[in-house]
Design an enzyme around this catalytic site. Structure first.
Site, PDB file in Angstrom:
ATOM      1  N   HIS A   1       0.872  -1.174   0.000  1.00 51.38           N
ATOM      2  CA  HIS A   1       0.000   0.000   0.000  1.00 51.38           C
ATOM      3  C   HIS A   1       0.916   1.233   0.000  1.00 51.38           C
ATOM      4  O   HIS A   1       2.018   1.177   0.559  1.00 51.38           O
ATOM      5  CB  HIS A   1      -0.826  -0.050   1.292  1.00 51.38           C
ATOM      6  CG  HIS A   1      -1.914   0.979   1.390  1.00 51.38           C
ATOM      7  ND1 HIS A   1      -1.662   2.283   1.749  1.00 51.38           N
ATOM      8  CD2 HIS A   1      -3.251   0.904   1.213  1.00 51.38           C
ATOM      9  CE1 HIS A   1      -2.804   2.952   1.783  1.00 51.38           C
ATOM     10  NE2 HIS A   1      -3.789   2.142   1.455  1.00 51.38           N
TER      11      HIS A   1
ATOM     12  N   ASP B   1       2.827  -4.612   8.050  1.00 49.72           N
ATOM     13  CA  ASP B   1       1.644  -3.790   7.879  1.00 49.72           C
ATOM     14  C   ASP B   1       0.457  -4.745   7.995  1.00 49.72           C
ATOM     15  O   ASP B   1       0.162  -5.507   7.074  1.00 49.72           O
ATOM     16  CB  ASP B   1       1.697  -3.114   6.515  1.00 49.72           C
ATOM     17  CG  ASP B   1       0.383  -2.460   6.123  1.00 49.72           C
ATOM     18  OD1 ASP B   1      -0.618  -2.626   6.859  1.00 49.72           O
ATOM     19  OD2 ASP B   1       0.343  -1.792   5.075  1.00 49.72           O
TER      20      ASP B   1
ATOM     21  N   GLN C   1      -4.757  -5.198   6.834  1.00 48.81           N
ATOM     22  CA  GLN C   1      -5.741  -6.136   6.287  1.00 48.81           C
ATOM     23  C   GLN C   1      -5.703  -7.485   6.999  1.00 48.81           C
ATOM     24  O   GLN C   1      -6.592  -8.317   6.800  1.00 48.81           O
ATOM     25  CB  GLN C   1      -5.506  -6.348   4.785  1.00 48.81           C
ATOM     26  CG  GLN C   1      -5.653  -5.096   3.946  1.00 48.81           C
ATOM     27  CD  GLN C   1      -7.069  -4.540   3.956  1.00 48.81           C
ATOM     28  OE1 GLN C   1      -8.041  -5.265   4.215  1.00 48.81           O
ATOM     29  NE2 GLN C   1      -7.197  -3.254   3.701  1.00 48.81           N
TER      30      GLN C   1
ATOM     31  N   LYS D   1     -10.533  -0.601   9.979  1.00 50.45           N
ATOM     32  CA  LYS D   1     -10.580  -1.783   9.112  1.00 50.45           C
ATOM     33  C   LYS D   1     -10.930  -3.031   9.914  1.00 50.45           C
ATOM     34  O   LYS D   1     -11.130  -4.100   9.361  1.00 50.45           O
ATOM     35  CB  LYS D   1      -9.236  -1.983   8.427  1.00 50.45           C
ATOM     36  CG  LYS D   1      -8.866  -0.773   7.581  1.00 50.45           C
ATOM     37  CD  LYS D   1      -7.970  -1.121   6.465  1.00 50.45           C
ATOM     38  CE  LYS D   1      -7.328   0.117   5.912  1.00 50.45           C
ATOM     39  NZ  LYS D   1      -7.967   0.564   4.672  1.00 50.45           N
TER      40      LYS D   1
ATOM     41  N   CYS E   1      -4.669   2.468  -3.779  1.00 54.49           N
ATOM     42  CA  CYS E   1      -3.439   2.955  -3.141  1.00 54.49           C
ATOM     43  C   CYS E   1      -2.292   1.974  -3.346  1.00 54.49           C
ATOM     44  O   CYS E   1      -1.456   1.787  -2.460  1.00 54.49           O
ATOM     45  CB  CYS E   1      -3.632   3.229  -1.653  1.00 54.49           C
ATOM     46  SG  CYS E   1      -4.837   4.490  -1.310  1.00 54.49           S
TER      47      CYS E   1
HETATM   48  C1  LIG Z   1      -2.539  -2.882   3.599  1.00 53.80           C
HETATM   49  C2  LIG Z   1      -2.838  -1.480   4.044  1.00 53.80           C
HETATM   50  N1  LIG Z   1      -1.881  -0.758   4.619  1.00 53.80           N
HETATM   51  C3  LIG Z   1      -2.101   0.483   5.070  1.00 53.80           C
HETATM   52  C4  LIG Z   1      -3.318   1.091   4.942  1.00 53.80           C
HETATM   53  C5  LIG Z   1      -3.497   2.487   5.447  1.00 53.80           C
HETATM   54  O1  LIG Z   1      -4.388   2.519   6.491  1.00 53.80           O
HETATM   55  P1  LIG Z   1      -4.897   3.890   7.100  1.00 53.80           P
HETATM   56  O2  LIG Z   1      -5.365   4.707   5.939  1.00 53.80           O
HETATM   57  O3  LIG Z   1      -6.012   3.495   7.997  1.00 53.80           O
HETATM   58  O4  LIG Z   1      -3.764   4.515   7.816  1.00 53.80           O
HETATM   59  C6  LIG Z   1      -4.351   0.376   4.342  1.00 53.80           C
HETATM   60  C7  LIG Z   1      -5.685   0.983   4.156  1.00 53.80           C
HETATM   61  O5  LIG Z   1      -6.058   1.522   3.150  1.00 53.80           O
HETATM   62  C8  LIG Z   1      -4.106  -0.934   3.891  1.00 53.80           C
HETATM   63  O6  LIG Z   1      -5.078  -1.647   3.314  1.00 53.80           O
END
Ligand SMILES: Cc1ncc(COP(=O)(O)O)c(C=O)c1O
Lengths: 416, 145
Positions: free
Chosen positions: A133, A210, A213, A236, A374
Site C-alpha cells: 500500500h 503492515d 488487512q 478496518k 493505493c
Molecule cells: C494494507 C494497508 N496498509 C495500510 C493502509 C493504510 O491505512 P490507514 O489509511 O487506515 O492509515 C491500508 C488501508 O487503506 C491498507 O489496506
C-alpha cells in the site's frame, strides 16, 4: 450462575444474526437494499462499538492521565483498559508495547522516523515489496530522501504472490529494516510473513508488518510471528476511524527517540531540557483519541466473541463462492490469484473501465471499490490502470455475491 | 438517479469508437490530464495555424465518460479559434456544474450534462477539457479544480 459466552466451532456461522449487529447494512441505496463490498477500504462497525463510544462520552469523558478527579480516572481506566485488551488479543508481552496512533499510516511513519531515520546513511537499504500500500512505500521514500538510503523491492509473480525465493538475496549488512504487508489490500494475497521474519532475523534485520488487512481476517499473535513492529487501523477491524496501533518490541521502542513532542509524553519540562515519559506514553504526544480507543477495544471484544478462526473459515467459504460465481461472467479477468488469499476479489471486465463498473453497480445498491487501491505499483505490474474490487467481511452473505453478479451483468448490458 | 442519463447513446458511441484518437507529432501544443482517483490518463494534442485550431487529437486510457468527453471535445473544437475553444471550455464547465443556461445550443455536448447526478464522475467529464485548456495555455499538465 452466569453463562460464559463461548462460540462452538462446530455450529454454522450465523451470518443473519451477525448482520443484525450492523445497523448501517439495513438501508436502501437507490431503492435497493445495500450490499456493502468495500470493507477492505473501511469496514462497518457493530452496535457494540457505537454503544461503547456513546457510553464513554455520556458517562466517563475527561482528559486522561491528567486529573485526580473521578471522571479523569474513569477516562484513564477506559483508555488504558482498551490498550490492555488489544495487547492481550495480539499477544503482546506487555501493554506498554501498544502505542495508539491515528492508524496504520501514522504507525509506519512513526517507525520510519523514529526507528529507521537515525540509523540510515547513504549506503543503507530498506526492503519493501511490490505489493505494498502507498502508506508502506512513501514514508520510506521520505526518510530515504532525507538520508540518501535506498529502497529495494521484492517483486511479485503473475498470481500476485511475493517471489519469496528472491527475498534473501535482497538482504545484506546494509539492510536497516524490512517492511511488508501481511495481507495485500489490492489483491488479498496472504504473504508468508513467518518465513519473511525468520529469514530477515537470520540476517539480523528487524521486520515491520503492515497488518491493516490481516487484523480483520486472521488471528494475529505478535510473539508467534516474532515481528518487531506490527501496524493496524481501527476502522478496518470494525472499530472507529482516527485510531490505530503500533505494536513494537519493548527493547526496540525503548531505544527509539520520541517522534512528536507535547503534553502526555513528558516527565518534566524546563526550557533547558525535558525528560520523556516511559512507554507507551513517550510516543503519544497530546490528548489522544480516547473514545476511539474505547471503541477499538469494543471492536476487539466483538471479534473475540465471534471467534476469528470461525470468521476466517466462513470468509473462506464466501470467497470460494464469489470466485466461482464471478468466473461465470464473460470477459472477467481476476487480478491476483494467490494460492493463499483473503476474501478480496480484484477484477476487470473486458472493454469496460472499472470506474464505469463502480457507478453502474452502485445504481444497483452494490458498493465496491474501483481504482488503484493505493497500490499503483501493483496496477503497473498487471498492466491495468485500475481494477474493481469486492472485499468481503463476515457480515456479507451469498445473497450479496449474487447481487454483485447480477449488477455486473447489468453493467455489461449497459455497454451492450 | 438515472443511469440512462449518464450513459446516453452518444456517450457510449464515442466510447466505443473514439474520434481523433491518435497522436499529433510534432504539434503546437500538448498537455496531459491525470485523475489520480481512478487512474484516467490522457494527452490532448493541438495543432494551430495562427489563431485557428487546425487539428486536435487525444490518446490515453480512461472510463467511458472521460473517453467520450475527450472524443466529443476534439470534434467540437476542430476548426474553431483559440478564443472560441476557451469560450466552449467555460460553457462546458458551467454545464457540468449545473450553471449552464444555454444547454440547447451545446448540441451533442449537452449529453455530458448527465454526469451532474453523479458527483463522483464530474471530474471524468472535465478531464479532457482541462487538458485542452492547459495545452492552449502552454502548460504540460492540466490543473483540475
Ligand atoms: C494494507 C494497508 N496498509 C495500510 C493502509 C493504510 O491505512 P490507514 O489509511 O487506515 O492509515 C491500508 C488501508 O487503506 C491498507 O489496506
Amino acid at each position: 450462575m452466569t453463562q460464559v459466552a463461548t462460540t462452538d466451532r462446530a455450529l454454522p456461522f450465523d451470518v443473519e444474526a451477525v448482520r443484525a449487529d450492523f445497523p448501517v447494512l439495513d438501508q436502501q441505496i437507490h431503492g435497493k437494499p445495500l450490499v456493502y463490498l468495500d470493507s477492505a477500504a473501511s469496514a462497518q462497525r457493530p452496535v457494540a462499538v457505537l454503544d461503547a463510544m456513546d457510553r464513554y462520552y455520556r458517562n466517563n469523558h475527561a482528559n486522561v492521565h491528567r486529573g485526580v478527579h473521578t471522571l479523569s480516572q474513569r477516562a484513564t481506566d477506559d483508555y488504558e483498559g482498551a490498550r490492555q485488551r488489544i495487547a492481550q488479543y495480539i499477544n503482546a508481552r506487555s501493554a506498554c508495547e501498544i502505542i495508539f496512533t491515528r492508524g496504520t499510516t501514522e504507525a509506519i511513519n512513526l517507525v520510519a522516523n523514529s526507528y529507521a531515520r537515525p540509523q540510515l546513511g547513504n549506503t543503507s537499504e530498506i526492503v519493501i515489496t511490490q505489493l505494498e500500500h502507498h502508506s508502506n512505500i512513501v514514508p520510506w521514500q521520505l526518510v530515504a530522501a532525507q538520508t540518501g538510503a535506498s529502497i529495494r523491492v521484492l517483486p511479485i509473480n503473475d498470481r500476485g504472490e511475493l517471489e519469496i525465493d528472491q527475498f534473501e538475496g535482497l538482504l545484506n549488512d546494509r539492510t536497516c529494516i524490512v517492511a511488508v504487508n501481511h495481507i495485500s489490500n489490492a489483491l488479498g494475497t496472504i504473504n508468508p510473513v513467518n518465513d519473511i521474519v525468520r529469514i530477515a532475523h537470520q540476517h539480523g534485520v528487524p521486520v515491520l508488518l503492515d497488518g491493516a488487512q490481516a487484523m480483520p481476517h486472521t488471528a494475529v499473535d505478535v510473539q508467534a510471528l516474532d515481528c518487531d513492529f506490527f501496524a493496524f487501523s481501527g476502522h478496518k477491524v470494525f472499530g472507529p476511524t482516527g485510531i490505530g496501533v503500533l505494536y513494537g518490541k519493548e527493547n526496540l521502542l525503548e531505544q527509539m527517540p520520541p517522534w512528536q513532542g507535547g503534553g502526555e509524553m513528558i516527565l518534566s519540562v524546563t526550557f533547558e531540557n525535558s525528560t520523556y515519559a516511559g512507554l507507551p506514553h513517550k510516543f503519544e504526544a497530546g490528548t489522544p483519541a480516547i473514545a476511539e480507543a474505547v471503541g477499538l477495544g469494543a471492536a476487539i471484544d466483538y471479534i473475540v466473541a465471534l471467534d476469528i478462526e470461525r470468521i476466517a473459515a466462513y470468509e473462506q467459504q464466501l470467497l470460494d463462492y464469489a470466485t466461482e460465481r464471478l468466473a461465470t461472467i464473460d470477459g472477467i479477468r481476476f487480478i491476483g490469484t494467490a494460492r493463499e488469499k483473503a476474501s478480496v476479489v480484484s477484477f476487470t471486465l473486458e472493454g469496460i473501465h472499472p470506474h464505469d463498473i463502480g457507478t453502474i453497480v452502485d445504481s444497483e445498491g452494490v458498493a465496491i471499490r474501483t481504482g488503484h487501491h493505493c497500490a499503483m505499483p501493483v496496477m503497473d505490474f498487471f498492466g491495468v490502470p485500475a481494477t474493481a474490487r469486492a472485499s468481503l467481511a463476515f457480515y456479507n452473505n451469498r445473497d450479496d455475491i449474487d447481487r454483485l453478479v447480477d449488477a455486473l451483468h447489468k453493467t455489461k448490458q449497459v455497454f451492450g | 438517479m438515472d443511469l440512462q442519463d449518464l450513459y446516453r447513446e452518444v456517450i457510449l458511441d464515442h466510447n466505443r469508437s473514439p474520434r481523433n484518437f491518435r497522436r499529433i507529432e510534432p504539434c503546437s501544443h500538448s498537455a496531459e490530464g491525470f485523475n489520480p482517483l481512478c487512474g484516467d490518463k490522457l494527452r490532448v494534442y493541438v495543432e494551430k495555424d495562427g489563431d485557428a485550431i487546425t487539428d486536435v487529437a487525444f490518446e490515453g486510457s480512461g472510463c467511458a465518460i472521460s473517453v467520450a468527453s475527450s472524443s466529443m471535445m476534439t470534434e467540437a473544437i476542430k476548426g474553431k479559434t483559440v478564443q472560441q475553444a476557451r469560450a466552449l471550455f467555460d460553457e462546458i464547465r458551467a454545464l457540468l456544474s449545473g450553471e449552464a443556461d444555454n444547454e440547447a445550443e451545446l448540441g451533442k455536448l449537452a449529453a455530458l450534462g448527465g454526469v451532474r447526478q453523479f458527483p463522483s464522475r464530474i471530474k471524468c467529464a472535465n478531464l479532457a477539457w482541462h487538458a485542452l485548456r492547459a495545452a492552449l495555455d502552454g502548460d504540460q499538465q492540466a490543473k483540475t479544480e
